[in-house]
Write an enzyme that holds these catalytic residues in place. Structure first.
Site, PDB file in Angstrom:
ATOM      1  N   GLU A  40       0.822  -1.210   0.000  1.00  0.00           N
ATOM      2  CA  GLU A  40       0.000   0.000   0.000  1.00  0.00           C
ATOM      3  C   GLU A  40       0.856   1.260   0.000  1.00  0.00           C
ATOM      4  O   GLU A  40       0.549   2.218  -0.694  1.00  0.00           O
ATOM      5  CB  GLU A  40      -0.946   0.009   1.208  1.00  0.00           C
ATOM      6  CG  GLU A  40      -1.982  -1.102   1.211  1.00  0.00           C
ATOM      7  CD  GLU A  40      -2.893  -1.064  -0.010  1.00  0.00           C
ATOM      8  OE1 GLU A  40      -2.958  -0.013  -0.692  1.00  0.00           O
ATOM      9  OE2 GLU A  40      -3.534  -2.083  -0.289  1.00  0.00           O
ATOM     10  N   TYR A 123      -6.048   6.454   4.145  1.00  0.00           N
ATOM     11  CA  TYR A 123      -6.230   5.410   3.156  1.00  0.00           C
ATOM     12  C   TYR A 123      -5.486   4.133   3.542  1.00  0.00           C
ATOM     13  O   TYR A 123      -6.051   3.035   3.557  1.00  0.00           O
ATOM     14  CB  TYR A 123      -5.792   5.860   1.745  1.00  0.00           C
ATOM     15  CG  TYR A 123      -5.620   4.646   0.877  1.00  0.00           C
ATOM     16  CD1 TYR A 123      -6.739   3.968   0.408  1.00  0.00           C
ATOM     17  CD2 TYR A 123      -4.358   4.099   0.637  1.00  0.00           C
ATOM     18  CE1 TYR A 123      -6.607   2.791  -0.307  1.00  0.00           C
ATOM     19  CE2 TYR A 123      -4.226   2.924  -0.073  1.00  0.00           C
ATOM     20  CZ  TYR A 123      -5.344   2.283  -0.544  1.00  0.00           C
ATOM     21  OH  TYR A 123      -5.209   1.115  -1.221  1.00  0.00           O
ATOM     22  N   ASP A 141     -10.251   5.841  -1.519  1.00  0.00           N
ATOM     23  CA  ASP A 141      -9.108   6.270  -2.324  1.00  0.00           C
ATOM     24  C   ASP A 141      -9.649   6.914  -3.585  1.00  0.00           C
ATOM     25  O   ASP A 141     -10.860   7.015  -3.771  1.00  0.00           O
ATOM     26  CB  ASP A 141      -8.186   5.090  -2.646  1.00  0.00           C
ATOM     27  CG  ASP A 141      -8.709   4.298  -3.816  1.00  0.00           C
ATOM     28  OD1 ASP A 141      -9.942   4.089  -3.852  1.00  0.00           O
ATOM     29  OD2 ASP A 141      -7.932   3.901  -4.689  1.00  0.00           O
TER      30      ASP A 141
END
Length: 297
Positions: A40, A123, A141
């Site tokens: 991520e 996020y 997102d």
DNA sequence: ATCCGGGGCA
DNA sequence: TGCCCAGGAT
């Protein structure tokens, strides 16, 4: 609460996800929670296709937070390579060090603890909670914002940070069971990345084209600029910083870049020095008394 | 509100 | 070229 149309869309997206999910190496339970977090962070403002090879090499080299925490900064910066935004690499290592020291090497399992880690914002914390820990949480997102705005409100999503209205819609639409909510988050995000793209959405092959308010409205404002014009890259400090760092990454381990060679990287001396200073501030380079540069230990 | 990389695409 | 991209920190 979800109405019948919402439920229909959720079912279609789940089915679409089953046969269209990209086979990324950190998906389908093949990665640890730490591995998911690394994926991520690497994916912040960077396309997945570019991330995959970096992630694979990175996780082989530093399989967990402890391993990354113990690495020399210079190696971390070099391994980050051309992924961009190299401060992410330093923050990821700071994150690893926090996890190693404060959490005994195990990623914490609450949103509040995750979002407090270096380089982890709303996020990334949500994504890890959902994708790594299987918890029910709304992930927001750029892809999800665009898909929800189009499919359910029939509009393009606005620029800037996510509004309260967007967050509430994301929470309202989130399926109630933990497992289904994870699939929902991933499916909506995947649809935004591979079908419902910003500029040229592939509505012909969209699983929810029949339910999409945006398509029904004639796709109003498609392709119109929603964000402020981006700063051009050529000539910017970002380009200069990139050149300096690229030169340093190319050095043998522990090597230094002479001042004369630094000066050859960019003509505008004032801008060059400012960029070197900002890199030094960021902890990405070290300046020696004679003006030569090296990566930090 | 701005800054922060770099690649890929029409 | 211009624009976009699984954002975060300040």
């Amino acid at each position: 609460m979800m109405n019948d149309t919402d439920t229909d869309i959720a079912l279609r997206l789940a089915a679409w996800w089953e046969s269209n999910a990209r086979d990324l190496p950190w998906r389908f339970g093949r990665a640890t929670a730490w591995g998911v977090l690394v994926s991520e962070v690497m994916s912040q403002q960077t396309q997945m296709s570019r991330v995959v090879p970096y992630w694979t090499a990175w996780m082989e080299r530093w399989p967990d937070a402890r391993a990354l925490a113990a690495a020399p900064k210079a190696e971390v910066i070099t391994a980050w390579g051309r992924l961009g935004y190299p401060r992410r690499a330093l923050r990821l290592q700071e994150c690893a060090r926090t996890v190693a020291e404060r959490y005994d090497g195990e990623l914490p399992r609450t949103y509040d603890e995750l979002v407090a880690l270096p380089g982890v914002g709303d996020y990334t914390a949500s994504a890890v909670m959902s994708f790594a820990f299987g918890e029910r949480i709304a992930v927001i997102d750029t892809n999800i914002r665009r898909v929800l705005a189009r499919a359910f409100r029939g509009e393009e999503s606005l620029g800037g940070s996510a509004s309260q209205v967007e967050r509430e819609m994301a929470r309202r639409l989130l399926p109630e069971s933990d497992k289904v909510s994870v699939v929902w988050n991933q499916a909506v995000m995947e649809l935004g990345a591979t079908v419902c793209m910003a500029k040229a959405p592939l509505c012909e092959s969209c699983p929810i084209a029949g339910q999409c308010a945006f398509l029904r409205n004639g796709r109003p404002g498609l392709g119109q600029r929603r964000t402020r014009p981006r700063q051009r890259f050529q000539g910017t400090d970002r380009q200069v910083r990139g050149l300096v760092l690229e030169a340093l990454r190319g050095l043998p381990s522990g090597g230094t870049l002479e001042r004369a060679r630094v000066e050859r990287l960019w003509e505008d001396r004032v801008q060059l020095d400012a960029c070197v200073a900002s890199l030094d501030d960021d902890g990405l380079v070290e300046m020696l008394p004679d003006g030569s540069l090296r990566l930090p230990e």
